[in-house]
Design a protein around this motif. Structure first.
Motif, PDB file in Angstrom:
ATOM      1  N   MET A  73       0.815  -1.214   0.000  1.00 29.18           N
ATOM      2  CA  MET A  73       0.000   0.000   0.000  1.00 29.18           C
ATOM      3  C   MET A  73       0.851   1.268   0.000  1.00 29.18           C
ATOM      4  O   MET A  73       0.459   2.272  -0.592  1.00 29.18           O
ATOM      5  CB  MET A  73      -0.944   0.001   1.190  1.00 29.18           C
ATOM      6  CG  MET A  73      -0.212  -0.188   2.505  1.00 29.18           C
ATOM      7  SD  MET A  73      -1.308  -0.261   3.918  1.00 29.18           S
ATOM      8  CE  MET A  73      -1.965   1.375   3.919  1.00 29.18           C
ATOM      9  N   ASP A  74       1.992   1.215   0.669  1.00 31.80           N
ATOM     10  CA  ASP A  74       2.854   2.404   0.695  1.00 31.80           C
ATOM     11  C   ASP A  74       3.366   2.720  -0.711  1.00 31.80           C
ATOM     12  O   ASP A  74       3.414   3.872  -1.129  1.00 31.80           O
ATOM     13  CB  ASP A  74       4.054   2.182   1.625  1.00 31.80           C
ATOM     14  CG  ASP A  74       3.617   1.991   3.067  1.00 31.80           C
ATOM     15  OD1 ASP A  74       2.563   2.555   3.448  1.00 31.80           O
ATOM     16  OD2 ASP A  74       4.316   1.279   3.798  1.00 31.80           O
ATOM     17  N   LEU A  75       3.735   1.667  -1.412  1.00 36.18           N
ATOM     18  CA  LEU A  75       4.243   1.836  -2.776  1.00 36.18           C
ATOM     19  C   LEU A  75       3.133   2.381  -3.674  1.00 36.18           C
ATOM     20  O   LEU A  75       3.340   3.302  -4.465  1.00 36.18           O
ATOM     21  CB  LEU A  75       4.733   0.477  -3.292  1.00 36.18           C
ATOM     22  CG  LEU A  75       5.345   0.436  -4.678  1.00 36.18           C
ATOM     23  CD1 LEU A  75       6.521   1.382  -4.775  1.00 36.18           C
ATOM     24  CD2 LEU A  75       5.799  -0.980  -5.013  1.00 36.18           C
ATOM     25  N   ARG A  76       1.954   1.813  -3.522  1.00 34.92           N
ATOM     26  CA  ARG A  76       0.828   2.260  -4.353  1.00 34.92           C
ATOM     27  C   ARG A  76       0.480   3.711  -4.051  1.00 34.92           C
ATOM     28  O   ARG A  76       0.178   4.501  -4.944  1.00 34.92           O
ATOM     29  CB  ARG A  76      -0.395   1.374  -4.108  1.00 34.92           C
ATOM     30  CG  ARG A  76      -0.136  -0.089  -4.353  1.00 34.92           C
ATOM     31  CD  ARG A  76      -1.408  -0.813  -4.704  1.00 34.92           C
ATOM     32  NE  ARG A  76      -2.414  -0.753  -3.659  1.00 34.92           N
ATOM     33  CZ  ARG A  76      -2.524  -1.648  -2.680  1.00 34.92           C
ATOM     34  NH1 ARG A  76      -1.699  -2.660  -2.622  1.00 34.92           N
ATOM     35  NH2 ARG A  76      -3.468  -1.532  -1.777  1.00 34.92           N
ATOM     36  N   VAL A  89       3.193   5.830  -5.773  1.00 36.49           N
ATOM     37  CA  VAL A  89       3.006   5.802  -7.227  1.00 36.49           C
ATOM     38  C   VAL A  89       1.755   6.606  -7.586  1.00 36.49           C
ATOM     39  O   VAL A  89       1.746   7.394  -8.538  1.00 36.49           O
ATOM     40  CB  VAL A  89       2.888   4.345  -7.740  1.00 36.49           C
ATOM     41  CG1 VAL A  89       2.442   4.310  -9.191  1.00 36.49           C
ATOM     42  CG2 VAL A  89       4.222   3.628  -7.583  1.00 36.49           C
TER      43      VAL A  89
END
Ligand SMILES: Nc1ncnc2c1ncn2[C@@H]1O[C@H](COP(=O)(O)OP(=O)(O)OP(=O)(O)O)[C@@H](O)[C@H]1O
Ligand SMILES: [Mg+2]
Lengths: 237, 273
Positions: free
Chosen positions: A79-82, A85
């Motif tokens: 979720m952090d990456l999403r 992004v």
């Protein structure tokens, strides 16, 4: 959601989200002002829209830099990456929305001194209202991570496209009716195209919200209803 | 190639229905491990696909090494350890009392956290396994196996001129690749690696990761790692353990982008559980 063990990471994500929220507010205002400047043919307001665009560019640049640094420092996952992004993508869309608002404002200035017929503006007003509503709704959907609202925005993009196509025909008809309308209507056509593209960016943002929440990328199966490029109008001889 | 940011055009869900290898090499059913009274592993059931890399991740003490050691019956060497349930390799029960454990350990090689070459020459480190398992019919045979293993481990060019020097005289990264060469010299089917890069610098780590990626053409690899990034880089499938329970398993791309379980999510994103 629980907090990160490294609290500085949470702060970085919050800073980034704040930056995007600020961009969203500003982009919305820019579009609103550009539309108002157009419908009222207000060149002073148009000039302020052009000036304020720089702020949006700057914010976009900062947001991107923050996002890149966070990726480099934290190697975010899931979720952090999403989230990050998503922030990069949305900041790009908002920056483009700002450019489109600026384009409209430039047209308003170019319209000065031209033959103007305010009744021709009515159709543009409608598509402008819808596009602006799309932008507002998608920014709300992003702020609250509301999947349903994001889906609604995506589903309504066709309406914007369809409205653009019919406006295109309408303006063409005015141009044929009275050649003195041609200059004004041509500018309005460009404005309408810019407005329609603001709607497209709202849809992009809706798809990004979907990605941030679910992790799924949506295939581009939206039906393009802008048929203006294939419209044929019979010229009377 | 793992693509964690740019999910492929198809949705992440589509990837789930196409596991990287359909044939499970190792199958575990309801595996429990006890150390005396301590129940260390609870009902672990998992399929480990053939010729692919499976990563085991999870907080310290969750049972990763314990489970890994079940797969080549290394837990047999711990007197208080007791294992129940079934583990099959190619449909063969490895806890079958009639099974030859020495033979099993030749089929299931292991690489440890700390490189542990024997205090012998580089050549002997690699030649030892094939020799005791009778894999070489002649001296030339044996030399060929040693050369090939060192080449596959990406160490050959660095050691070819000093095969008679002590293995312990190599750098840490070279020692670890020597241990990998030693593991593959007996042509195992499965290679277990317990934090194989934790003592290595980033360059040596990259070399080992590159090697793992090549080895998966021919071997089934199971790697325990504390580095999320490493798991994401080298594995096709990931299993997350927590407090002795296998919480979630799936394609690595999915586990690191859209984990289903909150405990997995909290762990891989570095949150308080
Ligand atoms: N030989 C042993 N005797 C008694 N208890 C053990 C033994 N080995 C492991 N344990 C216990 O079993 C549990 C699981 O340990 P294990 O070593 O499998 O964890 P791990 O996930 O590999 O942890 P780490 O990441 O720290 O290596 C722990 O609570 C540990 O204390
Ligand atoms: Mg361990």
């Amino acid at each position: 959601m629980s907090e990160h063990i490294v609290s500085r990471f949470d702060e970085e994500l919050k800073d980034l989200a704040r930056r995007i929220a600020e961009m969203g507010g500003l982009a919305e205002r820019q579009v609103d002002h550009a539309m108002t400047a157009l419908t009222r043919l207000d060149t002073t307001l148009a000039r302020s829209v052009i000036d304020d665009d720089r702020r949006l560019d700057l914010l976009q640049h900062e947001a991107e830099e923050m996002a890149i640094l966070t990726i480099a420092r934290r190697q975010p996952m899931a979720m952090d990456l999403r989230e990050i992004v998503g922030a990069i993508r949305i900041s790009n869309d908002l920056e483009r929305v700002g450019d489109l608002a600026k384009n409209i404002a430039k047209r308003v200035i170019a319209l000065e001194g031209q033959f103007q017929s305010p009744k021709l503006l009515r159709g543009v007003e409608h598509i402008a209202e819808l596009s602006l509503a799309q932008l507002k709704n998608v920014l709300d959907a992003y702020a609250t991570r509301d999947l349903e609202q994001a889906t609604e925005v995506r589903d309504r993009d066709g309406e914007v496209d369809a409205m653009y196509t019919s406006l295109f025909r309408e303006l063409l008809t005015y141009m044929m009716e009275d050649p003195r309308n041609i200059g004004f209507c041509a500018h309005l056509l460009f404005c309408a195209k810019n407005i329609e593209r603001i709607g497209d960016h709202a849809t992009n943002i809706a798809e990004t919200v979907h990605y941030v929440v679910t992790g799924e990328l949506q295939l581009d199966e939206r039906v393009k209803q802008d048929a203006s490029s294939t419209t044929t109008v019979a010229f009377e001889g | 190639m793992n693509s964690l940011v740019q999910t492929p055009k198809t949705s992440a869900r589509a990837a789930e229905s196409t596991p990287h290898s359909l044939h499970p090499k190792v199958v575990a059913k309801d595996v429990n491990v006890y150390y005396g009274d301590k129940h260390a592993l609870h009902d672990v059931t998992i399929d480990i696909p053939e010729k692919a890399v499976m990563a085991f991740i999870g907080p310290s003490g969750c049972g990763k090494s314990t489970f890994l050691r079940c797969i080549n019956r290394m837990n047999d060497t711990i007197s208080i350890a007791r294992v129940t349930g079934d583990i099959l390799i190619d449909d063969q029960h490895i806890y079958d009392p009639k099974l030859d454990v020495v033979q099993l350990r030749a089929r299931v090689g292991m690489v440890f956290q700390k490189p542990n070459p024997f205090p012998k020459s580089i050549f002997e480190n690699v030649a030892y396994g094939p020799r005791i398992h009778g894999l070489a019919r002649s001296k030339t045979d044996l030399e060929e196996i040693v050369t090939a293993s060192l080449q596959r481990a990406g160490l050959w060019n660095e050691v070819k001129d000093r095969l008679n020097e002590a293995g312990t005289g190599l750098s840490g990264g070279q020692q670890q690749r020597l241990c990998i060469a030693r593991a593959i010299a007996v042509s195992p089917e499965v290679i277990l690696m317990d934090e194989p890069c934790s003592a290595l610098d980033p360059i040596a780590t990259a070399r080992v990761e590159e090697l793992i990626d090549e080895l998966r053409q021919n071997f089934t690899i199971i790697i325990v790692t504390h580095s999320m990034q490493q798991a994401a880089r080298v594995s096709q499938n990931t299993a997350f353990f927590h407090l002795g329970i296998l919480v979630e398993t799936g394609p690595t791309d999915q586990i690191f982008t859209t984990p289903r379980d909150k405990r997995t999510q909290d762990y891989i994103t570095g949150r308080f559980g």
